[in-house]
Scaffold this motif. Structure first.
Motif, PDB file in Angstrom:
ATOM      1  N   TYR A 290      55.343  45.178  18.488  1.00  0.00           N
ATOM      2  CA  TYR A 290      56.548  44.736  19.188  1.00  0.00           C
ATOM      3  C   TYR A 290      57.243  43.724  18.299  1.00  0.00           C
ATOM      4  CZ  TYR A 290      59.178  44.338  23.578  1.00  0.00           C
ATOM      5  OH  TYR A 290      60.140  44.433  24.553  1.00  0.00           O
ATOM      6  N   CYS A 291      58.519  43.549  18.496  1.00  0.00           N
ATOM      7  CA  CYS A 291      59.286  42.621  17.659  1.00  0.00           C
ATOM      8  C   CYS A 291      58.592  41.254  17.565  1.00  0.00           C
ATOM      9  CB  CYS A 291      60.679  42.467  18.249  1.00  0.00           C
ATOM     10  SG  CYS A 291      61.546  41.045  17.583  1.00  0.00           S
ATOM     11  N   ALA A 292      58.358  40.795  16.337  1.00  0.00           N
ATOM     12  CA  ALA A 292      57.620  39.545  16.130  1.00  0.00           C
ATOM     13  C   ALA A 292      58.396  38.332  16.620  1.00  0.00           C
ATOM     14  CB  ALA A 292      57.279  39.386  14.649  1.00  0.00           C
ATOM     15  N   ILE A 293      59.725  38.445  16.671  1.00  0.00           N
ATOM     16  CA  ILE A 293      60.519  37.309  17.159  1.00  0.00           C
ATOM     17  C   ILE A 293      60.258  37.128  18.660  1.00  0.00           C
ATOM     18  CG2 ILE A 293      62.891  36.578  17.636  1.00  0.00           C
ATOM     19  CD1 ILE A 293      63.600  37.644  14.854  1.00  0.00           C
ATOM     20  N   LEU A 294      60.195  38.231  19.374  1.00  0.00           N
ATOM     21  CA  LEU A 294      59.961  38.120  20.814  1.00  0.00           C
ATOM     22  C   LEU A 294      58.506  37.785  21.125  1.00  0.00           C
ATOM     23  CD1 LEU A 294      62.371  40.946  21.904  1.00  0.00           C
ATOM     24  CD2 LEU A 294      62.593  38.504  22.409  1.00  0.00           C
ATOM     25  N   ARG A 295      57.602  38.250  20.285  1.00  0.00           N
ATOM     26  CA  ARG A 295      56.201  37.828  20.470  1.00  0.00           C
ATOM     27  C   ARG A 295      56.103  36.315  20.246  1.00  0.00           C
ATOM     28  NH1 ARG A 295      52.625  41.036  16.588  1.00  0.00           N
ATOM     29  NH2 ARG A 295      50.890  40.345  17.875  1.00  0.00           N
TER      30      ARG A 295
ATOM     31  N   GLY B  30      71.343  40.835   8.036  1.00  0.00           N
ATOM     32  CA  GLY B  30      70.310  40.998   9.057  1.00  0.00           C
ATOM     33  C   GLY B  30      70.203  39.834  10.013  1.00  0.00           C
ATOM     34  N   VAL B  31      69.120  39.848  10.771  1.00  0.00           N
ATOM     35  CA  VAL B  31      68.839  38.767  11.726  1.00  0.00           C
ATOM     36  C   VAL B  31      68.045  37.680  10.991  1.00  0.00           C
ATOM     37  CG1 VAL B  31      68.744  40.360  13.683  1.00  0.00           C
ATOM     38  CG2 VAL B  31      66.630  39.802  12.481  1.00  0.00           C
ATOM     39  N   PRO B  32      68.044  36.447  11.508  1.00  0.00           N
ATOM     40  CA  PRO B  32      67.148  35.457  10.910  1.00  0.00           C
ATOM     41  C   PRO B  32      65.709  35.971  11.039  1.00  0.00           C
ATOM     42  CG  PRO B  32      68.711  34.411  12.411  1.00  0.00           C
ATOM     43  CD  PRO B  32      68.842  35.894  12.615  1.00  0.00           C
TER      44      PRO B  32
ATOM     45  N   ALA C  16      65.605  43.916   8.644  1.00  0.00           N
ATOM     46  CA  ALA C  16      65.432  43.939  10.101  1.00  0.00           C
ATOM     47  C   ALA C  16      63.968  43.669  10.407  1.00  0.00           C
ATOM     48  CB  ALA C  16      65.841  45.289  10.678  1.00  0.00           C
ATOM     49  N   GLN C  17      63.729  43.117  11.582  1.00  0.00           N
ATOM     50  CA  GLN C  17      62.332  42.939  11.998  1.00  0.00           C
ATOM     51  C   GLN C  17      61.729  44.322  12.267  1.00  0.00           C
ATOM     52  OE1 GLN C  17      61.785  39.041  11.555  1.00  0.00           O
ATOM     53  NE2 GLN C  17      60.187  40.304  12.444  1.00  0.00           N
ATOM     54  N   SER C  18      60.485  44.499  11.872  1.00  0.00           N
ATOM     55  CA  SER C  18      59.806  45.752  12.205  1.00  0.00           C
ATOM     56  C   SER C  18      59.850  45.945  13.723  1.00  0.00           C
ATOM     57  CB  SER C  18      58.338  45.690  11.770  1.00  0.00           C
ATOM     58  OG  SER C  18      58.246  45.390  10.406  1.00  0.00           O
ATOM     59  N   PHE C  19      59.980  47.164  14.152  1.00  0.00           N
ATOM     60  CA  PHE C  19      59.981  47.571  15.571  1.00  0.00           C
ATOM     61  C   PHE C  19      61.247  47.169  16.325  1.00  0.00           C
ATOM     62  CE2 PHE C  19      55.631  46.043  14.395  1.00  0.00           C
ATOM     63  CZ  PHE C  19      55.183  47.263  13.940  1.00  0.00           C
ATOM     64  N   CYS C  20      62.262  46.732  15.597  1.00  0.00           N
ATOM     65  CA  CYS C  20      63.546  46.394  16.228  1.00  0.00           C
ATOM     66  C   CYS C  20      64.488  47.584  16.049  1.00  0.00           C
ATOM     67  CB  CYS C  20      64.134  45.160  15.551  1.00  0.00           C
ATOM     68  SG  CYS C  20      65.873  44.878  15.958  1.00  0.00           S
ATOM     69  N   ALA C  21      65.340  47.810  17.047  1.00  0.00           N
ATOM     70  CA  ALA C  21      66.302  48.919  16.954  1.00  0.00           C
ATOM     71  C   ALA C  21      67.248  48.736  15.762  1.00  0.00           C
ATOM     72  CB  ALA C  21      67.102  49.005  18.248  1.00  0.00           C
ATOM     73  N   LYS C  22      67.422  47.517  15.332  1.00  0.00           N
ATOM     74  CA  LYS C  22      68.331  47.263  14.205  1.00  0.00           C
ATOM     75  C   LYS C  22      67.799  47.829  12.884  1.00  0.00           C
ATOM     76  CE  LYS C  22      70.334  42.989  16.126  1.00  0.00           C
ATOM     77  NZ  LYS C  22      71.638  43.497  16.566  1.00  0.00           N
ATOM     78  N   THR C  23      66.548  48.246  12.847  1.00  0.00           N
ATOM     79  CA  THR C  23      66.032  48.868  11.621  1.00  0.00           C
ATOM     80  C   THR C  23      66.876  50.106  11.278  1.00  0.00           C
ATOM     81  OG1 THR C  23      64.410  50.026  12.967  1.00  0.00           O
ATOM     82  CG2 THR C  23      63.612  48.100  11.761  1.00  0.00           C
TER      83      THR C  23
ATOM     84  N   GLY D 287      74.464  41.203  22.863  1.00  0.00           N
ATOM     85  CA  GLY D 287      74.236  40.382  21.680  1.00  0.00           C
ATOM     86  C   GLY D 287      72.762  40.196  21.380  1.00  0.00           C
ATOM     87  N   LYS D 288      71.898  40.703  22.253  1.00  0.00           N
ATOM     88  CA  LYS D 288      70.457  40.635  21.980  1.00  0.00           C
ATOM     89  C   LYS D 288      69.933  42.071  22.022  1.00  0.00           C
ATOM     90  CE  LYS D 288      66.811  37.895  21.242  1.00  0.00           C
ATOM     91  NZ  LYS D 288      66.607  37.254  19.935  1.00  0.00           N
ATOM     92  N   CYS D 289      69.032  42.375  22.941  1.00  0.00           N
ATOM     93  CA  CYS D 289      68.483  43.733  22.916  1.00  0.00           C
ATOM     94  C   CYS D 289      67.679  44.032  24.180  1.00  0.00           C
ATOM     95  CB  CYS D 289      67.579  43.888  21.704  1.00  0.00           C
ATOM     96  SG  CYS D 289      66.243  42.677  21.714  1.00  0.00           S
ATOM     97  N   ASP D 290      67.356  45.295  24.362  1.00  0.00           N
ATOM     98  CA  ASP D 290      66.535  45.700  25.505  1.00  0.00           C
ATOM     99  C   ASP D 290      65.143  45.100  25.440  1.00  0.00           C
ATOM    100  OD1 ASP D 290      68.521  47.100  26.646  1.00  0.00           O
ATOM    101  OD2 ASP D 290      67.736  49.098  26.170  1.00  0.00           O
ATOM    102  N   CYS D 291      64.664  44.898  24.221  1.00  0.00           N
ATOM    103  CA  CYS D 291      63.324  44.302  24.086  1.00  0.00           C
ATOM    104  C   CYS D 291      63.309  42.938  24.773  1.00  0.00           C
ATOM    105  CB  CYS D 291      62.957  44.135  22.614  1.00  0.00           C
ATOM    106  SG  CYS D 291      62.714  45.682  21.759  1.00  0.00           S
ATOM    107  N   ALA D 292      64.402  42.168  24.613  1.00  0.00           N
ATOM    108  CA  ALA D 292      64.482  40.845  25.230  1.00  0.00           C
ATOM    109  C   ALA D 292      64.556  40.980  26.755  1.00  0.00           C
ATOM    110  CB  ALA D 292      65.685  40.086  24.693  1.00  0.00           C
TER     111      ALA D 292
HETATM  112  S1  SF4 Z   1      67.403  42.281  18.341  1.00  0.00           S
HETATM  113 FE1  SF4 Z   1      65.640  43.056  17.200  1.00  0.00          FE
HETATM  114  S2  SF4 Z   1      64.904  41.283  16.060  1.00  0.00           S
HETATM  115 FE2  SF4 Z   1      66.236  40.503  17.647  1.00  0.00          FE
HETATM  116  S3  SF4 Z   1      64.850  40.055  19.340  1.00  0.00           S
HETATM  117 FE3  SF4 Z   1      65.628  42.120  19.675  1.00  0.00          FE
HETATM  118  S4  SF4 Z   1      64.082  43.456  18.769  1.00  0.00           S
HETATM  119 FE4  SF4 Z   1      63.750  41.400  17.948  1.00  0.00          FE
END
Ligand code: SF4
Lengths: 221, 261
Positions: B60-65, B161-163, B210-217, B86-91
């Motif tokens: 899972y996205c390491a930023i959200l972990r 990319g993202v930070p 992009a962070q691994s496992f992020c849609a932005k990849t 501006g963020k994502c479904d993962c959030a």
């Molecule tokens: S946009 Fe991508 S990098 Fe940013 S929190 Fe969501 S999954 Fe993680």
């Protein structure tokens, strides 16, 4: 000026000042304890020199020295990892380094030849293959196949072909692939690729170091 | 029925964690209340990421972990998590987890701010690490910028990319690196600006991260393929030595001047 490529299983050297000096090989386990070199690359290289060039840079520079074509893919298959650089119109276009999924492939190939007392010069490329992304995990395929009655030679050949296919896909499935590393001398491995292979041998990274060394010397002069 | 004001319970010095970029109005409100803001997207606690395994998949996205790890360990009074475009479904799904696990209010926002603040830091001469640190810290403030303090420089490389979760990958770039992608949207305070996110500079070698496992990849890989000297890179929790070497080699072989690093 002593140049060295410190690999996991073998280290490659070249003395730059001796014009007739050929590159040579020493098994990593036999390295002299207090060895120091002038310019190093490869896994462990930082331990032996104050001047270090990273492996992808050395590979790419070696390719620039050895390959005349403007568009090419150069793949290095080492003991513990695989890496490639791809050039378009004479410029770097893409690169990759797989030290996790490509782990220990070259090392495992060498180990299996000794363990099963095989000779890769005489093994034919098999029709079938194992799906392999890692040397260590691939071994279990061999054991399963041997248990199911497939000969050891056939099982190992399928393993080697699986590794070649994995490396081929990793490098972007090109029509022609320039190959670097000790596996260039393994006919089964080379013939297992589904594309045209141009083997460049073990000293591609040393060639890259030579280019860097010449640049450093010209700056110093 | 009248919606309760979730911020009414906050006192000066209340500790509020944010995930993503909440709308400017929310940040302004938190600032005016004197709340102390903690950016949960950044590593804040020195604890093994494994602690999050009961709540989030390891893949899972390491930023959200990281955000969940922080939320579990920091004593917070509230979390504001942006789940908009501006963020994502993962959030969004992480907000559900946090609402269940924590006993504090977890407020969802949808940031669709579209007033551009500008992006002077993205184009100024400064170490890339410091630029990213300043941009991410800027999320906690609603104050306008002073662009004259950060004049633009001529770029020699770019980061898109993202930070990243691991800022160490930023140390390999020259000070003359321009920033694109979501980080630029972040400084511009328009995190949902997809058009701005897709912009890149074809004239300088660019790493599309992009962070691994992020849609932005998908977007990073797509744009890297379009760029004449672009390299796609995805990193999970930490940047391995082979990835660091890949960045170094890419910049070096693309002719990025060592002296300007
Ligand atoms: S946009 Fe991508 S990098 Fe940013 S929190 Fe969501 S999954 Fe993680």
């Amino acid at each position: 000026m002593l140049l060295a490529d410190f690999g996991t299983s073998y280290c490659k050297f070249r003395e730059l000042s001796e014009s007739a000096g050929h590159p040579y090989l020493i098994a990593t386990k036999d390295l002299p304890k207090n060895l120091r070199v002038d310019l190093a690359t490869g896994h462990n290289g930082k331990r032996f020199s104050d001047r270090y060039v990273n492996e992808l840079t050395a590979l790419a520079r070696g390719g620039e020295e050895l390959i005349a074509a403007p568009d090419y893919v150069l793949l290095d298959c080492g003991s513990r990892d695989i890496k490639y650089v791809s050039y378009r119109h004479g410029k770097l276009a893409d690169m990759g380094w797989n030290s996790e999924c490509g782990a220990s492939m070259g090392f495992t190939i060498e180990l299996l030849e000794k363990y099963y007392n095989l000779d890769y010069d005489t093994l034919a490329v098999p029709d079938r293959t194992f799906s392999i992304t890692c040397g260590v995990l691939g071994m279990s395929h061999i054991f399963d196949a041997v248990t199911s009655g497939i000969s050891e030679a056939e099982a190992v050949a399928r393993f080697v072909k699986g590794i070649a296919l994995n490396a081929y896909r990793f490098s972007g499935s090109p029509q022609t692939l320039y190959l670097s590393g000790g596996l260039c001398d393994n006919p089964l491995f080379v013939s297992s690729f589904p594309c045209n292979i141009i083997p460049l041998g073990r000293y591609v990274l040393i060639k890259g170091l030579e280019k860097t060394a010449r640049e450093l010397l010209s700056i110093a002069l | 029925m009248k919606q309760e004001n979730p911020f009414a319970q906050l006192r000066p010095d209340s500790r509020v964690g944010i995930v993503g970029i909440p709308p400017l109005a929310v940040i302004g409100r938190l600032n005016s209340l004197g709340a102390r803001i903690h950016d949960l997207d950044e590593p804040q606690v020195n604890t093994d990421m494994e602690v999050t395994a009961p709540f989030l998949p390891r893949v899972y996205c390491a930023i959200l972990r990281t955000a969940v790890l922080n939320a579990l360990h920091l004593e917070l009074d509230m979390i504001v998590i942006d789940v908009g475009p501006g963020k994502c479904d993962c959030a969004l799904h992480v907000s559900t987890v946090l609402q269940d696990v924590l006993r504090i209010p977890v407020i969802r926002t949808r940031n669709e701010d579209d007033v551009p603040f500008g992006h002077p830091l993205c184009e100024t001469r400064m170490s890339l690490l410091e630029k990213l640190q300043r941009i991410t810290a800027g999320v906690q403030s609603a104050a306008p910028y002073q662009p004259e303090k950060f004049p633009p420089c001529k770029p020699t490389a770019a980061f898109w990319g993202v930070p990243p979760r691991d800022f160490s990958l930023l140390t390999h770039f020259p000070d003359t690196t321009h920033i694109y992608g979501w980080t630029r949207c972040m400084e511009n305070k328009t995190p949902a600006d997809g058009e701005l996110e897709e912009i890149f500079n074809a004239d300088v070698p660019t790493i599309f991260f992009a962070q691994s496992f992020c849609a932005k990849t998908a977007l990073a890989k797509f744009l890297a393929a379009k760029h004449p000297r672009g390299l796609f890179l995805d990193v999970d929790v930490t940047c391995s030595s082979s990835t660091q070497a890949k960045i170094q080699a890419f910049l070096e072989l693309s002719g990025v001047d060592h002296a300007s690093r």
